[in-house]
Design a protein around this motif. Sequence first.
Motif, PDB file in Angstrom:
ATOM      1  N   PRO A 118       4.566  30.865  14.265  1.00 35.49           N
ATOM      2  CA  PRO A 118       5.372  29.656  14.539  1.00 35.49           C
ATOM      3  C   PRO A 118       4.953  28.617  13.616  1.00 35.49           C
ATOM      4  O   PRO A 118       6.001  27.672  13.449  1.00 35.49           O
ATOM      5  N   GLU A 119       3.618  28.436  13.559  1.00 35.53           N
ATOM      6  CA  GLU A 119       3.362  27.215  12.656  1.00 35.53           C
ATOM      7  C   GLU A 119       4.109  27.058  11.200  1.00 35.53           C
ATOM      8  O   GLU A 119       4.382  26.188  10.686  1.00 35.53           O
ATOM      9  N   ARG A 121       7.078  28.230  10.843  1.00 32.94           N
ATOM     10  CA  ARG A 121       8.438  27.820  10.990  1.00 32.94           C
ATOM     11  C   ARG A 121       8.440  26.413  11.199  1.00 32.94           C
ATOM     12  O   ARG A 121       9.360  25.723  10.613  1.00 32.94           O
ATOM     13  N   ASP A 122       7.290  25.646  11.812  1.00 28.72           N
ATOM     14  CA  ASP A 122       7.510  24.277  12.046  1.00 28.72           C
ATOM     15  C   ASP A 122       6.982  23.744  10.768  1.00 28.72           C
ATOM     16  O   ASP A 122       7.754  22.504  10.515  1.00 28.72           O
ATOM     17  N   ALA A 123       6.414  24.337   9.869  1.00 29.14           N
ATOM     18  CA  ALA A 123       6.070  23.707   8.602  1.00 29.14           C
ATOM     19  C   ALA A 123       7.332  23.483   7.724  1.00 29.14           C
ATOM     20  O   ALA A 123       7.591  22.624   7.120  1.00 29.14           O
ATOM     21  N   ALA A 124       8.092  24.675   7.659  1.00 21.80           N
ATOM     22  CA  ALA A 124       9.419  24.907   7.201  1.00 21.80           C
ATOM     23  C   ALA A 124      10.137  23.687   7.561  1.00 21.80           C
ATOM     24  O   ALA A 124      10.979  23.066   6.551  1.00 21.80           O
ATOM     25  N   LYS A 125      10.316  23.509   8.729  1.00 29.48           N
ATOM     26  CA  LYS A 125      11.331  22.710   9.501  1.00 29.48           C
ATOM     27  C   LYS A 125      10.694  21.136   9.224  1.00 29.48           C
ATOM     28  O   LYS A 125      11.704  20.261   8.827  1.00 29.48           O
ATOM     29  N   GLY A 126       9.569  21.064   9.131  1.00 30.76           N
ATOM     30  CA  GLY A 126       8.868  19.728   8.806  1.00 30.76           C
ATOM     31  C   GLY A 126       9.273  19.296   7.502  1.00 30.76           C
ATOM     32  O   GLY A 126       9.323  17.825   7.162  1.00 30.76           O
ATOM     33  N   VAL A 127       9.423  20.252   6.363  1.00 31.61           N
ATOM     34  CA  VAL A 127       9.740  19.390   5.202  1.00 31.61           C
ATOM     35  C   VAL A 127      11.261  19.547   4.773  1.00 31.61           C
ATOM     36  O   VAL A 127      11.797  19.293   3.722  1.00 31.61           O
ATOM     37  N   GLY A 128      12.180  19.714   6.020  1.00 29.89           N
ATOM     38  CA  GLY A 128      13.405  19.399   5.892  1.00 29.89           C
ATOM     39  C   GLY A 128      14.275  20.635   5.686  1.00 29.89           C
ATOM     40  O   GLY A 128      15.710  20.445   5.452  1.00 29.89           O
ATOM     41  N   MET A 129      13.889  21.836   5.717  1.00 31.24           N
ATOM     42  CA  MET A 129      14.753  22.982   5.517  1.00 31.24           C
ATOM     43  C   MET A 129      15.620  23.111   6.759  1.00 31.24           C
ATOM     44  O   MET A 129      15.331  23.057   7.876  1.00 31.24           O
ATOM     45  N   THR A 130      16.902  23.580   6.206  1.00 29.91           N
ATOM     46  CA  THR A 130      17.818  23.882   7.515  1.00 29.91           C
ATOM     47  C   THR A 130      17.508  25.226   7.917  1.00 29.91           C
ATOM     48  O   THR A 130      16.645  25.970   7.377  1.00 29.91           O
ATOM     49  N   SER A 131      18.083  25.650   8.970  1.00 27.88           N
ATOM     50  CA  SER A 131      17.848  27.095   9.595  1.00 27.88           C
ATOM     51  C   SER A 131      17.942  28.170   8.683  1.00 27.88           C
ATOM     52  O   SER A 131      17.366  28.893   8.745  1.00 27.88           O
ATOM     53  N   LEU A 132      19.171  27.997   8.004  1.00 32.17           N
ATOM     54  CA  LEU A 132      19.334  29.133   7.001  1.00 32.17           C
ATOM     55  C   LEU A 132      18.328  29.115   5.945  1.00 32.17           C
ATOM     56  O   LEU A 132      17.912  30.327   5.378  1.00 32.17           O
ATOM     57  N   GLN A 133      17.922  27.993   5.368  1.00 33.04           N
ATOM     58  CA  GLN A 133      16.971  27.853   4.146  1.00 33.04           C
ATOM     59  C   GLN A 133      15.716  28.616   4.773  1.00 33.04           C
ATOM     60  O   GLN A 133      14.897  29.381   4.131  1.00 33.04           O
ATOM     61  N   ARG A 134      15.456  28.134   6.181  1.00 25.78           N
ATOM     62  CA  ARG A 134      14.083  28.643   6.765  1.00 25.78           C
ATOM     63  C   ARG A 134      14.137  30.323   6.723  1.00 25.78           C
ATOM     64  O   ARG A 134      13.187  31.101   6.498  1.00 25.78           O
ATOM     65  N   LEU A 135      15.387  30.972   7.005  1.00 21.39           N
ATOM     66  CA  LEU A 135      15.591  31.955   7.214  1.00 21.39           C
ATOM     67  C   LEU A 135      15.413  32.787   5.596  1.00 21.39           C
ATOM     68  O   LEU A 135      14.662  34.010   5.508  1.00 21.39           O
ATOM     69  N   VAL A 136      16.113  32.439   4.757  1.00 23.87           N
ATOM     70  CA  VAL A 136      16.124  32.916   3.507  1.00 23.87           C
ATOM     71  C   VAL A 136      14.880  32.884   2.594  1.00 23.87           C
ATOM     72  O   VAL A 136      14.468  33.952   1.931  1.00 23.87           O
TER      73      VAL A 136
END
Length: 228
Positions: A118-119, A121-136
């Motif tokens: 989960p960390e 995912r949180d890091a990816a979200k923290g740098v501004g990635m969208t849900s689709l960007q985090r997935l891909v």
Amino acid sequence: MSVINDALVWFNDPLNWTNPDGVLDRLTEHIEISAGAVVLGCLVAWPLGILLGRRGAASGVIVLLSNLTQAVPVIALLTILTLTPIGLGKPAVIIALAVFALPALLANAYTGMRQIDPEVRDAAKGVGMTSLQRLVRVELPLAVPFLATGLRIATTTVVATATLATAVNGGGLGMIISAGFGLGPGHGGQILAGAILVAGLALIIDGVMAIIERKLTPKVLRRAAGRV
């Protein structure tokens, strides 16, 4: 030993390879059926497994779907499909084998998404990635080893099980075995030859898929697995 000798004689007859409905034609049919079933299974199982894995609240659904698809024998499903407008032939075989491939594809896709830290995912979200960007860009690359494992298991299983296509005139290497039984006593060599062809193809496919699985797995994850 006579059956083995008969199988060797059968293999050494060029006509058994090049004639219409010979090994080359049946091998092509077998691969087409198997590939179609695996592709169809991936189109259904991977999106569902990835979606449920990201949400993380449907493990019971995964178990239920896997149990349901495993509980229905392929031969029974083939029989049912032939009574529908689908009828006899390759479409019924591809659908039945796709259902048979679902458990491995679905369970591994779900597990691959759930094992991501989960960390991360949180890091990816923290740098501004969208849900689709985090997935891909983050989640799918980390889930690749699990997706590849599910694909390998499903593909090898489907290739071995596609022999049952002969029950609904679906083609494949099983037709060679079926023809041997139809010729009656004294043609055990052809039956054995057909079985060897199916087993050999399954082993080759499994080896190829193992190489692909390794190539698709990021080096960092391979090293981590080696250390473990």
